[in-house]
Design an enzyme around this catalytic site. Structure first.
Site, PDB file in Angstrom:
ATOM      1  N   SER A   4       0.821  -1.206   0.000  1.00 24.73           N
ATOM      2  CA  SER A   4       0.000   0.000   0.000  1.00 24.73           C
ATOM      3  C   SER A   4       0.860   1.263   0.000  1.00 24.73           C
ATOM      4  O   SER A   4       1.629   1.490  -0.920  1.00 24.73           O
ATOM      5  CB  SER A   4      -0.943  -0.043   1.207  1.00 24.73           C
ATOM      6  OG  SER A   4      -1.876   0.994   1.168  1.00 24.73           O
ATOM      7  N   ASP A  17      -1.577   0.824  -4.433  1.00 25.57           N
ATOM      8  CA  ASP A  17      -2.475  -0.297  -4.689  1.00 25.57           C
ATOM      9  C   ASP A  17      -3.845   0.140  -5.186  1.00 25.57           C
ATOM     10  O   ASP A  17      -4.756  -0.673  -5.352  1.00 25.57           O
ATOM     11  CB  ASP A  17      -2.614  -1.208  -3.464  1.00 25.57           C
ATOM     12  CG  ASP A  17      -3.106  -0.464  -2.228  1.00 25.57           C
ATOM     13  OD1 ASP A  17      -3.282   0.761  -2.299  1.00 25.57           O
ATOM     14  OD2 ASP A  17      -3.309  -1.116  -1.187  1.00 25.57           O
ATOM     15  N   ASP A  31      -2.964   5.866  -4.789  1.00 22.15           N
ATOM     16  CA  ASP A  31      -1.812   5.319  -4.099  1.00 22.15           C
ATOM     17  C   ASP A  31      -1.335   4.076  -4.843  1.00 22.15           C
ATOM     18  O   ASP A  31      -1.855   3.740  -5.911  1.00 22.15           O
ATOM     19  CB  ASP A  31      -2.134   5.036  -2.634  1.00 22.15           C
ATOM     20  CG  ASP A  31      -3.232   3.998  -2.445  1.00 22.15           C
ATOM     21  OD1 ASP A  31      -3.941   3.684  -3.412  1.00 22.15           O
ATOM     22  OD2 ASP A  31      -3.382   3.491  -1.309  1.00 22.15           O
ATOM     23  N   ASP A  85      -6.402   1.815  -4.005  1.00 27.70           N
ATOM     24  CA  ASP A  85      -7.661   1.817  -3.262  1.00 27.70           C
ATOM     25  C   ASP A  85      -7.989   3.196  -2.704  1.00 27.70           C
ATOM     26  O   ASP A  85      -9.131   3.458  -2.318  1.00 27.70           O
ATOM     27  CB  ASP A  85      -7.657   0.765  -2.134  1.00 27.70           C
ATOM     28  CG  ASP A  85      -6.572   0.983  -1.095  1.00 27.70           C
ATOM     29  OD1 ASP A  85      -5.747   1.901  -1.261  1.00 27.70           O
ATOM     30  OD2 ASP A  85      -6.551   0.217  -0.103  1.00 27.70           O
TER      31      ASP A  85
END
Length: 454
Positions: free
Chosen positions: A100, A244, A242, A246
Site C-alpha cells: 500500500s 495499490d 496510491d 484503493d
C-alpha cells in the site's frame, strides 16, 4: 531506544522489508496458513507493481499449492480488483500482494475472505493462530492443484463500473482529466476507465514498473506534479491514486489539492443526490461529512478505523455509501471495497451532472482544518501513550473504540497506534488551522515525552 522493527504481523496481515524481515520462508508459511484456513479451495491472488512483487507471488504460490489450494492468478492489478474477482469467481479467499502506502522496500500480504472483504478481527486471529502453531494442511504431489493465470481482471472491473453508472452525462465538451497513478497498480486500469467513461485523459506516473516517483500516499504535499499537469492541460480535475489504487485524492481545476478528506465528501454528494440513505465512515473522518449527510436528511454511522470495520458497519446499517477520510470510497452497489476507480467515476458523474467545477463543489461544503501527524513508536509504548491521554483528558467526552478520540469544545483529536506500521498517529480537527495546530502541538509533545524522543 531499540531499533524500530521492519516486520509487522497483525490482524491487518503481514508486512515487512524485503531482504530483511519479509523472507520467502515467512511468506510461504503465511500462504500455507491461509490455505489451511480456507480449507484447500480456490484463492485469487493479485499484486501491485513493486519490484519484489514477483518474488513474493512465487513464495505465496508455493505455500498455497502445498496446502492444496487452486490458484486464480489475476496478475498486476488494484487491490479492489482482487476483492471484486473473489466475489465474481465465488472463490474461498484472496491474497493481495501490496504494501500500500509503505515505501518501495516494503511488501505485504493482505488476506481476503470469501465475501471479498478483508478478514475481520476474529477471522484474522484465527489465521494468526494457524500460522503460529505451524500445523498446516499439506498435500502430496498427486493432489497438487492448478494455477490459472487469468487475464482481463481489470477489464471486468471497469465494465462493472460502466454497467452500474453508465458513461458520463453529455456536456458541452469532454471533461479533461489528469491521472497520477504513482506508477502503481492503477496505471493501466485508471486511464482505461476514464476513457471508457467518455473523458479526455492526460497522465503522469503511469508506468507500472515498481518505481516511486513520489511518496505513495496521495497527500497534498506529494501531488506537485499532478497540480502542475492540471494547470498545463487546463484540466477540469486531477486524480491521484496510491500504489495499490484503493485510495484517491482530488486536485481542482485551479491546480489545488483539496485534501484527501474531501474525496469521500464529493463521492457522498454524488450518491446521496440520487439515492439517499445511511452513510458509514471511520472515527478519523472529517466532521464535515456529518454535516453533508445531514443536508440530505440521512444518518452517519462511525466505526473503528480500517476498511473491514467500515464495511461491517455499512452492512449493519445497510449504508448506500461509506469509506474513510484518507481517500477511501466504498460504494457497495458496484464494489464493496475501498476503490479509487469507483471514486473517480462517482466524482466525474457529479461534475458532469451538475456542471459545477471542483472548486464550486468544495466551496459548497463545510470546511474544517485537519492535521495528521505520525511518529515512530515501539509497539510496547503504545498502551502507555493511550493511558496517558485517557488520564490527561478524563473530563472530556471520549470514544475508546480505536485508540482514544477526545471531543473538545472547538474540535477533536484522535491518538492511535497503527496496525500496519510501527508508528503512533495523531489527528486533530478544528474550525481553523491555528486551532487544529494548537491541539496537535499539545498532544504531540505529550506523546513525544512518552516515547522518549526529543
Amino acid at each position: 531506544m531499540r531499533p524500530i522493527p521492519t516486520l509487522k504481523i497483525s490482524i491487518s496481515g503481514v508486512r515487512g522489508v524485503i531482504g530483511e524481515s519479509l523472507t520467502p520462508v515467512l511468506l510461504t508459511r503465511f500462504a500455507q496458513a491461509f490455505g489451511t484456513y480456507v480449507g484447500a479451495r480456490t484463492v485469487v491472488i493479485g499484486r501491485d507493481p513493486r519490484t519484489s512483487g514477483e518474488m513474493v507471488k512465487q513464495a505465496v504460490t508455493a505455500g498455497l499449492l502445498s496446502s492444496g489450494c487452486r490458484i486464480v492468478d489475476i496478475g498486476m492489478c488494484p487491490v479492489p480488483t482482487v476483492q471484486l474477482l473473489v466475489r465474481h469467481h465465488r472463490a474461498h479467499g484472496g491474497i493481495a500482494i501490496t504494501a500500500s502506502h509503505n515505501p518501495a522496500e516494503w511488501n505485504a500480504l493482505k488476506f481476503i475472505g470469501r465475501d471479498g472483504f478483508f478478514l475481520n478481527t476474529g477471522q484474522a486471529r484465527e489465521l494468526l493462530d494457524i500460522y503460529h502453531q505451524g500445523e498446516y494442511t499439506r498435500v502430496g504431489g498427486a493432489e497438487m492443484r492448478e494455477v490459472v493465470e487469468l487475464s482481463g481482471a481489470t477489464d471486468l472491473h471497469i465494465q462493472t463500473i460502466i454497467d452500474g453508472l453508465g458513461g458520463l452525462p453529455a456536456t458541452k465538451k469532454k471533461l479533461r482529466i489528469v491521472l497520477d497513478a504513482c506508477n502503481g497498480a492503477g496505471s493501466l486500469a485508471g486511464p482505461k476507465l476514464l476513457e471508457a467513461l467518455g473523458a479526455e485523459v492526460f497522465t503522469v506516473n503511469v508506468t507500472p514498473d515498481g518505481s516511486f516517483p513520489r511518496p505513495a500516499e496521495p497527500l497534498a504535499e506529494n501531488l506537485g506534479d499532478l497540480c502542475a499537469a492540471v494547470n498545463e492541460h487546463h484540466a477540469d480535475v486531477g486524480f491521484a491514486q496510491d500504489m495499490d489504487a484503493d485510495r484517491l485524492a482530488v486536485v481542482s481545476e485551479e491546480g489545488v489539492a483539496i485534501g484527501e478528506e474531501y474525496t469521500l465528501l464529493l463521492a457522498t454528494v454524488s450518491v446521496l443526490g440520487k439515492t439517499p440513505g445511511p452513510v458509514a465512515a471511520n472515527l478519523s473522518t472529517t466532521s464535515a461529512l456529518k454535516e453533508v449527510v445531514s443536508r440530505f436528511g440521512c444518518a452517519l454511522f462511525q466505526s473503528k478505523i480500517g476498511e473491514v470495520n467500515v464495511t461491517e458497519e455499512m452492512q449493519k446499517q445497510n449504508a448506500v455509501i461509506g469509506g474513510e477520510g484518507n481517500g477511501g470510497v466504498i460504494y457497495p452497489r458496484l464494489n464493496f471495497a475501498r476503490d479509487s476507480l469507483v471514486g473517480m467515476a462517482l466524482i466525474l458523474h457529479l461534475l458532469a451532472r451538475t456542471g459545477q467545477t471542483v472548486t464550486d463543489l468544495v466551496n459548497s461544503l463545510p470546511r474544517f482544518a485537519m492535521i495528521k501527524e505520525k511518529m515512530k513508536c515501539p509497539s510496547d509504548k503504545i498502551s502507555i501513550i493511550l493511558r496517558m491521554v485517557r488520564q490527561e483528558y478524563a473530563n472530556y467526552p471520549m470514544d475508546l473504540r480505536d485508540g482514544v478520540k477526545v471531543s473538545l469544545p472547538h474540535g477533536w483529536f484522535l491518538v492511535r497506534g497503527s496496525n500496519t506500521e510501527p508508528i503512533i498517529r495523531v489527528i486533530a480537527e478544528a474550525q481553523s488551522e491555528v486551532e487544529a495546530r494548537t491541539i496537535i502541538e499539545q498532544i504531540y509533545s505529550r506523546v513525544q515525552d512518552c516515547v522518549g524522543q526529543p
